[in-house]
Design a protein around this motif. Structure first.
Motif, PDB file in Angstrom:
ATOM      1  N   LYS A 172       0.771  -1.300   0.081  1.00 17.86           N
ATOM      2  CA  LYS A 172      -0.121   0.102  -0.121  1.00 17.86           C
ATOM      3  C   LYS A 172       0.815   1.408   0.037  1.00 17.86           C
ATOM      4  O   LYS A 172       0.454   2.239  -0.140  1.00 17.86           O
TER       5      LYS A 172
ATOM      6  N   ARG B 240       1.745   2.432   3.159  1.00 17.61           N
ATOM      7  CA  ARG B 240       1.237   2.921   4.016  1.00 17.61           C
ATOM      8  C   ARG B 240       2.369   3.300   4.960  1.00 17.61           C
ATOM      9  O   ARG B 240       3.203   2.354   5.472  1.00 17.61           O
TER      10      ARG B 240
ATOM     11  N   SER C  15      -8.091  -0.786   4.114  1.00 18.65           N
ATOM     12  CA  SER C  15      -8.473  -0.873   2.816  1.00 18.65           C
ATOM     13  C   SER C  15      -7.371  -1.108   1.604  1.00 18.65           C
ATOM     14  O   SER C  15      -6.236  -0.697   2.018  1.00 18.65           O
TER      15      SER C  15
ATOM     16  N   ASN D  11      -6.411   0.063  -1.125  1.00 19.67           N
ATOM     17  CA  ASN D  11      -5.991   1.085  -1.957  1.00 19.67           C
ATOM     18  C   ASN D  11      -4.661   1.202  -1.822  1.00 19.67           C
ATOM     19  O   ASN D  11      -3.983   1.126  -0.799  1.00 19.67           O
TER      20      ASN D  11
ATOM     21  N   SER E  27     -10.562   4.574  -1.146  1.00 17.03           N
ATOM     22  CA  SER E  27     -10.758   3.032  -1.020  1.00 17.03           C
ATOM     23  C   SER E  27     -11.544   2.478  -1.947  1.00 17.03           C
ATOM     24  O   SER E  27     -12.310   3.161  -2.837  1.00 17.03           O
TER      25      SER E  27
ATOM     26  N   GLU F 234     -15.450   2.950   4.826  1.00 20.10           N
ATOM     27  CA  GLU F 234     -14.702   2.482   5.843  1.00 20.10           C
ATOM     28  C   GLU F 234     -15.511   2.070   7.139  1.00 20.10           C
ATOM     29  O   GLU F 234     -16.494   3.004   7.254  1.00 20.10           O
TER      30      GLU F 234
ATOM     31  N   HIS G   9      -6.157  11.729   2.742  1.00 15.50           N
ATOM     32  CA  HIS G   9      -6.881  10.559   2.556  1.00 15.50           C
ATOM     33  C   HIS G   9      -7.753  10.899   1.292  1.00 15.50           C
ATOM     34  O   HIS G   9      -8.223  11.911   1.409  1.00 15.50           O
TER      35      HIS G   9
HETATM   36 MG    MG Z   1      -7.705   3.021   4.472  1.00 15.15          MG
END
Ligand code: MG
Ligand code: AMP
Length: 342
Positions: A51, A53, A140, A142, A148, A177, A233
């Motif tokens: 991700k 992330r 999620s 994405n 998402s 979400e 986001h």
């Molecule tokens: Mg997320």
């Protein structure tokens, strides 16, 4: 490595990949999740990599029975409120934050002493968790920062070649979400609004607070109760501008700014009156449908690289409207134009 697309009869293949430490996109009723064995730190680390992330943003652990919390020793000091909420809303779009045990790898909780847990209401998600026989960490599915995914196609668009497989279980019904509520504070507090509304939570628990970060930009240097709230986001590539005012003021303002690069994120009732490209969230007061369509609309706008500016209405903060508000105000970088005062 290509990503394998599985259909919903191939749950056992997905489960085998997960048991072997792989990463699989799975359908849930909220959005698609990027799943790995929550008890395997090395597998969980692959989620962050796929991700992009930040490692300080913890993941939600998905289970297929309330009893899994104790069975896998995920949380301790479980308050009565957790059982009340589970009875009312599980399986469903509600994530509870509880005190964690040492069984939860540090990758999942990102160094916090709590863990986020959810029992999703989706037959395919439940079947995968049961077949893998382990809780699944799943944010999620994405790329970090983008909207998402609510379909397997969205997951592939972001993740093809980055994950082992995606399991197609159709479009997500809720579309945003899960609601995140912490039970690790004296008064339960909503950290992220979702399909289970603040009104519904108060009907079960009485007093429930709403974290400031739900509606407002975090002050510089403030610590987010939910680390995810501090990141940008949900943003499409175009600039999102939120407009606050009557239906006619919205239409007038957008038409006055008509240009090839402009798109209106609007409601069905506006379509005939707008003279710009339009993407509709659904009928005006149908907040459930707005939530369901929001991320698909943002992704459709992304598919038109020529669109630079998106004019959207400031959503209502009532019911599921609050979840749409929370996502769109972030997509807009908290900028709102008040049409009453200009
Ligand atoms: Mg997320
Ligand atoms: P996602 O899975 O992408 O929907 O993101 C999960 C959300 O839950 C993020 O906003 C996280 O910051 C939040 N979250 C997960 N675990 C915790 C936790 N232990 N405490 C507070 N927030 C959490």
């Amino acid at each position: 490595m290509n990503t394998v697309v599985l259909d919903e009869t191939q749950v056992d293949i997905a489960a085998a990949i997960l048991k072997n430490g792989g990463v699989v996109g799975i359908p849930t009723e909220t959005v698609y999740g990027l799943a790995a064995d929550a008890l395997n730190g090395a597998a969980v680390a692959k989620i962050f990599q796929a991700k992009g992330r930040p490692m300080d943003n913890p993941l939600i652990v998905h289970i297929a029975d309330f009893a899994d919390i104790e069975r896998f020793r995920l949380a301790k000091d479980i308050p009565a409120a957790a059982k009340q909420l589970a009875k009312a809303f599980w399986p469903g779009p509600l994530t509870m934050i509880l005190r964690r045990t040492d069984a939860v790898p540090p990758e999942v909780s990102a160094g916090l002493d709590t863990v986020a847990i959810r029992f999703p209401n989706h037959p395919v998600a439940q079947a995968v968790i049961r077949a893998a026989d382990t809780p699944l960490a799943a944010p999620s599915a994405n790329l970090s920062g983008s909207p998402s995914p609510t379909t397997a196609r969205h997951v592939l668009n972001d993740m093809d070649g980055r994950i082992d497989a995606v399991l197609d279980g159709g479009a997500s019904a809720v579309g945003v979400e899960s609601t995140v509520i912490t039970l690790a504070t004296d008064v339960p507090r909503v950290l992220r609004p979702g399909g289970v509304t603040v009104e519904m939570l108060r009907a079960v628990l009485g007093q429930v607070d709403v974290d400031d970060a739900v509606l407002h930009r975090l002050a510089d240097g403030a610590t987010a109760a939910s680390p995810g709230m501090k990141y940008k986001h949900y943003a499409p590539k175009a600039n999102v501008i939120l407009l606050h005012g009557s239906d006619s003021a919205y239409i007038e303002y957008v038409n006055a700014h008509a240009a090839d690069e402009v798109c209106a994120l609007c409601c069905d009732e506006d379509l005939l009156q707008l003279h710009v490209k339009t993407v509709s969230l659904g009928r005006r007061n149908d907040y459930l449908t707005h939530a369901q369509h929001l991320f698909d609309c943002l992704r459709r706008i992304d598919n038109h690289p020529a669109i630079r500016t998106v004019y959207a209405r400031l959503p209502s903060t009532e019911g599921v409207g609050l979840a749409v508000y929370n996502r769109l105000i972030r997509a807009a970088g908290f900028e709102v134009i008040d049409l009453e005062t200009i």
